[in-house]
Motif scaffolding. Structure first.
Motif, short mmCIF file in Angstrom:
data_model
loop_
_atom_site.label_atom_id
_atom_site.label_comp_id
_atom_site.label_asym_id
_atom_site.label_seq_id
_atom_site.Cartn_x
_atom_site.Cartn_y
_atom_site.Cartn_z
N ALA A 11 0.00 16.66 -2.99
CA ALA A 11 -0.62 17.98 -2.89
C ALA A 11 -1.25 18.38 -4.22
CB ALA A 11 0.41 19.02 -2.47
N ILE A 12 -0.57 18.09 -5.31
CA ILE A 12 -1.11 18.40 -6.64
C ILE A 12 -2.37 17.60 -6.90
CG2 ILE A 12 -0.65 18.28 -9.12
CD1 ILE A 12 2.32 18.82 -8.40
N ALA A 13 -2.35 16.31 -6.54
CA ALA A 13 -3.54 15.47 -6.75
C ALA A 13 -4.71 15.95 -5.90
CB ALA A 13 -3.20 14.02 -6.41
N ALA A 14 -4.44 16.37 -4.67
CA ALA A 14 -5.51 16.86 -3.80
C ALA A 14 -6.13 18.14 -4.34
CB ALA A 14 -4.97 17.10 -2.39
N ILE A 15 -5.33 18.97 -4.99
CA ILE A 15 -5.85 20.23 -5.54
C ILE A 15 -6.62 19.99 -6.83
CG2 ILE A 15 -5.12 22.38 -6.64
CD1 ILE A 15 -3.02 22.57 -4.41
N ASN A 17 -8.08 17.15 -7.81
CA ASN A 17 -9.22 16.27 -7.63
C ASN A 17 -10.01 16.74 -6.41
OD1 ASN A 17 -11.06 14.22 -7.50
ND2 ASN A 17 -9.57 12.59 -7.16
N PRO A 18 -11.19 17.31 -6.61
CA PRO A 18 -11.93 17.90 -5.49
C PRO A 18 -12.59 16.89 -4.55
CG PRO A 18 -13.19 18.10 -7.50
CD PRO A 18 -11.85 17.51 -7.89
N VAL A 19 -12.39 15.60 -4.74
CA VAL A 19 -12.99 14.60 -3.87
C VAL A 19 -12.29 14.64 -2.52
CG1 VAL A 19 -13.40 12.14 -3.57
CG2 VAL A 19 -13.58 13.15 -5.84
N ASN A 20 -13.06 14.62 -1.46
CA ASN A 20 -12.48 14.60 -0.12
C ASN A 20 -12.04 13.19 0.22
OD1 ASN A 20 -12.79 17.31 0.46
ND2 ASN A 20 -14.89 17.02 1.16
N HIS A 21 -10.78 13.04 0.58
CA HIS A 21 -10.23 11.76 0.97
C HIS A 21 -10.06 11.74 2.48
CE1 HIS A 21 -9.35 10.74 -3.19
NE2 HIS A 21 -8.86 11.96 -3.35
N SER A 22 -9.87 10.56 3.04
CA SER A 22 -9.69 10.46 4.49
C SER A 22 -8.42 11.19 4.93
CB SER A 22 -9.62 8.99 4.90
OG SER A 22 -8.52 8.35 4.29
N ARG A 23 -7.44 11.31 4.05
CA ARG A 23 -6.20 11.98 4.42
C ARG A 23 -6.31 13.50 4.36
NH1 ARG A 23 -1.38 8.31 1.80
NH2 ARG A 23 -2.02 6.39 2.79
N THR A 24 -7.33 14.02 3.70
CA THR A 24 -7.47 15.48 3.60
C THR A 24 -8.62 16.01 4.45
OG1 THR A 24 -8.91 15.28 1.65
CG2 THR A 24 -6.54 15.52 1.26
N LYS A 25 -9.27 15.16 5.20
CA LYS A 25 -10.43 15.61 5.99
C LYS A 25 -10.05 16.58 7.10
CE LYS A 25 -10.53 11.66 9.11
NZ LYS A 25 -11.30 10.51 9.53
N HIS A 26 -8.79 16.58 7.52
CA HIS A 26 -8.36 17.47 8.59
C HIS A 26 -8.08 18.89 8.11
CE1 HIS A 26 -4.58 16.30 6.72
NE2 HIS A 26 -4.05 17.39 7.23
N ILE A 27 -8.07 19.10 6.81
CA ILE A 27 -7.78 20.43 6.26
C ILE A 27 -9.04 21.29 6.38
CG2 ILE A 27 -7.08 21.73 4.23
CD1 ILE A 27 -5.61 19.20 3.29
N ASP A 28 -8.91 22.42 7.03
CA ASP A 28 -10.02 23.33 7.24
C ASP A 28 -10.50 23.89 5.90
OD1 ASP A 28 -11.90 24.91 8.45
OD2 ASP A 28 -10.48 26.26 9.41
N ARG A 35 -7.47 25.37 -4.27
CA ARG A 35 -8.28 24.50 -5.13
C ARG A 35 -9.29 25.32 -5.91
NH1 ARG A 35 -11.24 19.80 -2.16
NH2 ARG A 35 -9.15 18.97 -2.11
N ASP A 36 -9.90 26.29 -5.27
CA ASP A 36 -10.89 27.15 -5.92
C ASP A 36 -10.24 27.99 -7.02
OD1 ASP A 36 -13.49 28.28 -6.23
OD2 ASP A 36 -12.80 30.05 -5.11
N ILE A 37 -9.08 28.55 -6.75
CA ILE A 37 -8.38 29.39 -7.73
C ILE A 37 -7.94 28.56 -8.94
CG2 ILE A 37 -6.29 30.75 -8.10
CD1 ILE A 37 -6.64 31.77 -5.22
N VAL A 38 -7.46 27.35 -8.68
CA VAL A 38 -7.05 26.46 -9.79
C VAL A 38 -8.26 26.07 -10.62
CG1 VAL A 38 -6.13 24.17 -10.32
CG2 VAL A 38 -4.96 25.61 -8.67
#
Length: 77
Positions: A11-15, A17-28, A35-38
Motif C-alpha cells: 500500500a505504501i509503495a502504491a501511494i 509510486n504513481p505508476v499504475n500497476h496491473s494490481r492497482t487497476k481495479h482501484i477507482d 496519493r494526491d495528499i501525500v
C-alpha cells in the motif's frame, strides 16, 4: 503534517509510486485522494512493523498475547 503508519508495504509503495500497476487497476480514481495528499506534502505514509501496529486490535482478530500488546500500545489495560 499528518503521518499514517501502515504495515502494508504494498500500500505504501502504491501511494508513493504513481505508476499504475496491473494490481492497482481495479482501484477507482476517486480513491486515489491519499496519493494526491501525500504528493502535495500534506500527509506522509510510513512503514510500521506489525508488532508495533496498535490498529491491528481494531481491524482483525488477534491471538490473546498480540491483542494484549496492541491494547498496551493504546495505553489501555
Amino acid at each position: 503534517m499528518y503521518m499514517i503508519n501502515s504495515d502494508s508495504q504494498s500500500a505504501i509503495a502504491a501511494i508513493k509510486n504513481p505508476v499504475n500497476h496491473s494490481r492497482t487497476k481495479h482501484i477507482d480514481l476517486r480513491h486515489h485522494f491519499i496519493r494526491d495528499i501525500v504528493s502535495k506534502g500534506l500527509m506522509s505514509m510510513e512503514y510500521i512493523p506489525t508488532e508495533s501496529n496498535s490498529a491491528d486490535a481494531l481491524t482483525k482478530g488477534l491471538q490473546r498475547m498480540k491483542h494484549a500488546t496492541a491494547i498496551q500500545l493504546f495505553g489501555m489495560e
